[in-house]
Design a protein around this motif. Structure first.
Motif, mmCIF file in Angstrom:
data_model
loop_
_atom_site.group_PDB
_atom_site.id
_atom_site.type_symbol
_atom_site.label_atom_id
_atom_site.label_comp_id
_atom_site.label_asym_id
_atom_site.label_seq_id
_atom_site.Cartn_x
_atom_site.Cartn_y
_atom_site.Cartn_z
ATOM 1 N N LEU A 160 109.263 36.550 44.693
ATOM 2 C CA LEU A 160 108.374 36.845 45.813
ATOM 3 C C LEU A 160 108.283 38.341 46.128
ATOM 4 O O LEU A 160 107.174 38.896 46.197
ATOM 5 C CB LEU A 160 108.821 36.049 47.048
ATOM 6 C CG LEU A 160 108.026 36.300 48.335
ATOM 7 C CD1 LEU A 160 106.551 35.944 48.147
ATOM 8 C CD2 LEU A 160 108.626 35.488 49.488
ATOM 9 N N PRO A 161 109.401 39.056 46.335
ATOM 10 C CA PRO A 161 109.267 40.491 46.643
ATOM 11 C C PRO A 161 108.653 41.298 45.512
ATOM 12 O O PRO A 161 107.980 42.312 45.754
ATOM 13 C CB PRO A 161 110.707 40.933 46.929
ATOM 14 C CG PRO A 161 111.578 39.888 46.344
ATOM 15 C CD PRO A 161 110.813 38.617 46.397
ATOM 16 N N ARG B 91 116.192 30.162 43.985
ATOM 17 C CA ARG B 91 116.698 31.522 43.806
ATOM 18 C C ARG B 91 115.696 32.354 42.998
ATOM 19 O O ARG B 91 115.391 33.495 43.354
ATOM 20 C CB ARG B 91 118.050 31.468 43.098
ATOM 21 C CG ARG B 91 118.806 32.794 43.096
ATOM 22 C CD ARG B 91 120.167 32.644 42.447
ATOM 23 N NE ARG B 91 120.993 31.686 43.157
ATOM 24 C CZ ARG B 91 121.413 30.520 42.639
ATOM 25 N NH1 ARG B 91 121.067 30.182 41.411
ATOM 26 N NH2 ARG B 91 122.172 29.711 43.348
ATOM 27 N N THR B 92 115.182 31.763 41.924
ATOM 28 C CA THR B 92 114.202 32.462 41.095
ATOM 29 C C THR B 92 112.933 32.759 41.889
ATOM 30 O O THR B 92 112.374 33.861 41.827
ATOM 31 C CB THR B 92 113.851 31.621 39.855
ATOM 32 O OG1 THR B 92 115.047 31.352 39.118
ATOM 33 C CG2 THR B 92 112.868 32.355 38.960
ATOM 34 N N THR C 3 120.548 24.110 62.922
ATOM 35 C CA THR C 3 119.510 24.304 61.901
ATOM 36 C C THR C 3 118.442 25.300 62.345
ATOM 37 O O THR C 3 117.382 25.395 61.719
ATOM 38 C CB THR C 3 118.829 22.964 61.553
ATOM 39 O OG1 THR C 3 118.300 22.382 62.749
ATOM 40 C CG2 THR C 3 119.808 22.011 60.906
ATOM 41 N N ALA C 4 118.688 26.050 63.425
ATOM 42 C CA ALA C 4 117.699 27.016 63.912
ATOM 43 C C ALA C 4 117.275 27.951 62.786
ATOM 44 O O ALA C 4 118.096 28.518 62.078
ATOM 45 C CB ALA C 4 118.282 27.830 65.063
ATOM 46 N N GLY C 5 115.959 28.084 62.612
ATOM 47 C CA GLY C 5 115.420 28.940 61.560
ATOM 48 C C GLY C 5 115.081 28.213 60.285
ATOM 49 O O GLY C 5 114.358 28.745 59.439
ATOM 50 N N LYS C 6 115.593 26.979 60.123
ATOM 51 C CA LYS C 6 115.261 26.209 58.921
ATOM 52 C C LYS C 6 113.813 25.748 58.995
ATOM 53 O O LYS C 6 113.304 25.402 60.068
ATOM 54 C CB LYS C 6 116.177 24.987 58.787
ATOM 55 C CG LYS C 6 117.663 25.322 58.678
ATOM 56 C CD LYS C 6 117.979 26.068 57.402
ATOM 57 C CE LYS C 6 119.479 26.267 57.248
ATOM 58 N NZ LYS C 6 119.818 27.043 56.043
ATOM 59 N N SER D 260 111.200 31.283 52.236
ATOM 60 C CA SER D 260 112.166 32.077 51.482
ATOM 61 C C SER D 260 113.454 32.228 52.289
ATOM 62 O O SER D 260 113.466 32.135 53.517
ATOM 63 C CB SER D 260 111.593 33.462 51.156
ATOM 64 O OG SER D 260 111.417 34.220 52.346
ATOM 65 N N GLN D 261 114.548 32.445 51.585
ATOM 66 C CA GLN D 261 115.840 32.615 52.244
ATOM 67 C C GLN D 261 115.805 33.783 53.229
ATOM 68 O O GLN D 261 116.348 33.722 54.335
ATOM 69 C CB GLN D 261 116.937 32.843 51.198
ATOM 70 C CG GLN D 261 118.342 32.950 51.765
ATOM 71 C CD GLN D 261 118.837 31.634 52.346
ATOM 72 O OE1 GLN D 261 118.418 30.563 51.941
ATOM 73 N NE2 GLN D 261 119.749 31.719 53.307
#
Length: 410
Positions: A395-396, A389-390, A81-84, A119-120
């Protein structure tokens, strides 16, 4: 309109505090709960349903910086889960364990920082910081070095205000999922653990290898009611593309994401064919409870060979799900895992597991009640994925000025 904001290091505006290395002798059943890697679930939340504890006396001034409170942002620093990341929701004091870091905004809006790091894109950035193929690992300094956009504080607050509405909808759906899961799991315990099923008063108990059970029930091997790893693709499979479920994308109880690959580019472990109702169980470190039920997968959805795929054949798939996610079943897998560095179980471990199987009529009643609950949970999970997703697409656009945040009232 387009705007270019300043950027800076995350460490310029936040303190990154890795957790404390508690001693093995510190752990106990009650006391101050401690947030560990296992509690960062991978769905932007921190699951505090099961926590290990340390004595109250350990909360000394020396450990104050490791205290976790409501709203804190945490990031997993190691492992699958590194980064979660996850946001803490609690009304009690917690402490932070090693290999989990707290991101504490100092010169930035906390909700804005959360919008960025959750964010992803940024969770992937964190993941790629980790070095070591076998055991991904990152340092607090690496996290601090991640570059983030830094618009003026009033703009940060406006952007955060817009995105917080999405977060609130996501959190509301997550709460509903927990309630629904708790309802179905409570029904399973009531009927099949405590034996308080409809009409139980008139059913006598008889001896069995698992103790006294209701008459007409049987203790069976899992292989008698389900298949393990029923089918898989091979090099000759005529697939143009596939939707891949990897172990890191499964958190306790749900599939967080799938990755689409051209068949020729897919990982070598992308082999297990899955279908609606199947149960995925990670074979590595079963104590981490990386399991999920597959609901209405896209065609050509394939899971990693690191999973055992359980397909119900003689019981409702919801019964199989709850029967194989009890504490007793997790303990059975953990006790039968082999390998010191990466304890793992195999398909035969699942096949040989004892399950208590009730009458056909009672199984049908349970399925009639719980399958609609599973469908509703699936609908809510899809809504969460769409909202995220939306939100990640928005965000950007907010950061680039495509959406004029200056015109939005603060």
């Amino acid at each position: 309109m387009s705007t270019t904001w300043n950027t800076g290091r995350l460490g310029d505006v936040c303190r990154v505090v890795p957790g404390y290395a508690f001693k093995s002798s510190d752990w106990q059943a009650d006391g101050i709960p401690v947030v560990k890697i296992k509690n960062i679930t991978g769905n932007n939340s921190v699951d505090l349903a099961t926590t290990d504890c340390v004595p109250q006396g350990l909360l000394t001034p020396k450990l104050q910086k490791f205290v976790v409170k409501d709203g804190d942002i945490l990031v997993a620093m190691t492992g699958a889960t590194a980064g979660k990341v996850g946001k803490v929701r609690t009304n009690r004091p917690l402490l932070l364990n090693q290999r989990v870091a707290k991101i504490a905004p100092v010169d930035a809006d906390p909700d804005f920082i959360w919008a960025i790091v959750s964010s992803q894109e940024y969770q992937e950035r964190f993941f790629y910081l980790a070095d070591g193929a076998a055991q991904p690992n990152m340092s607090g300094g690496q996290i601090e070095g991640v570059e983030v956009p830094l618009p003026p504080l009033p703009v940060q607050r406006r952007i955060a205000g817009i995105l917080t509405a999405y977060d609130e909808l996501i959190e509301n759906s997550q709460r509903r999922i927990k309630i629904l899961d708790s309802m179905a799991r409570a029904l399973y315990r009531e009927w099949f653990v405590h034996f308080r099923f409809p009409g139980h008063e008139s059913v006598p108990r008889v001896p069995s290898p698992l103790g006294e059970i209701p008459q007409g029930w049987e203790v069976k091997k899992l292989s008698a009611v389900a298949e393990v790893n029923r089918s898989q693709i091979n090099a000759r499979s005529a697939l143009e593309a596939l939707h891949y479920i990897e172990i890191s994308s499964v958190s306790p109880g749900q599939i967080d994401s799938t990755t689409t690959y051209a068949f020729a580019d897919a990982p070598g472990r992308a082999r297990r064919i899955v279908q609606h109702g199947d149960m995925l169980w990670s074979c590595v470190r079963p104590n981490r409870r990386s399991y999920a039920q597959v609901m209405h997968p896209a065609p050509d959805t394939i899971a990693s060979t690191g999973f055992a795929v359980l397909t119900a054949t003689k019981v409702p798939f919801t019964f199989l799900f709850f029967a194989t996610t009890t504490d007793d079943f997790v303990a059975y897998l953990t006790n039968n895992a082999t390998g010191a560095a990466y304890p793992a179980v195999t398909a035969p471990t699942f096949e040989k597991a004892d399950l208590l199987v009730p009458s056909v009529a009672l199984l049908k009643k349970f399925g009639d009640v719980t399958i609609p609950i599973a469908e509703e949970i699936h609908t809510l999970q899809r809504q969460i994925q769409n909202l995220r997703r939306t939100r990640d697409l928005l965000l950007p656009r907010l950061l680039s000025g495509q959406i004029d945040v200056e015109a939005i009232p603060s």
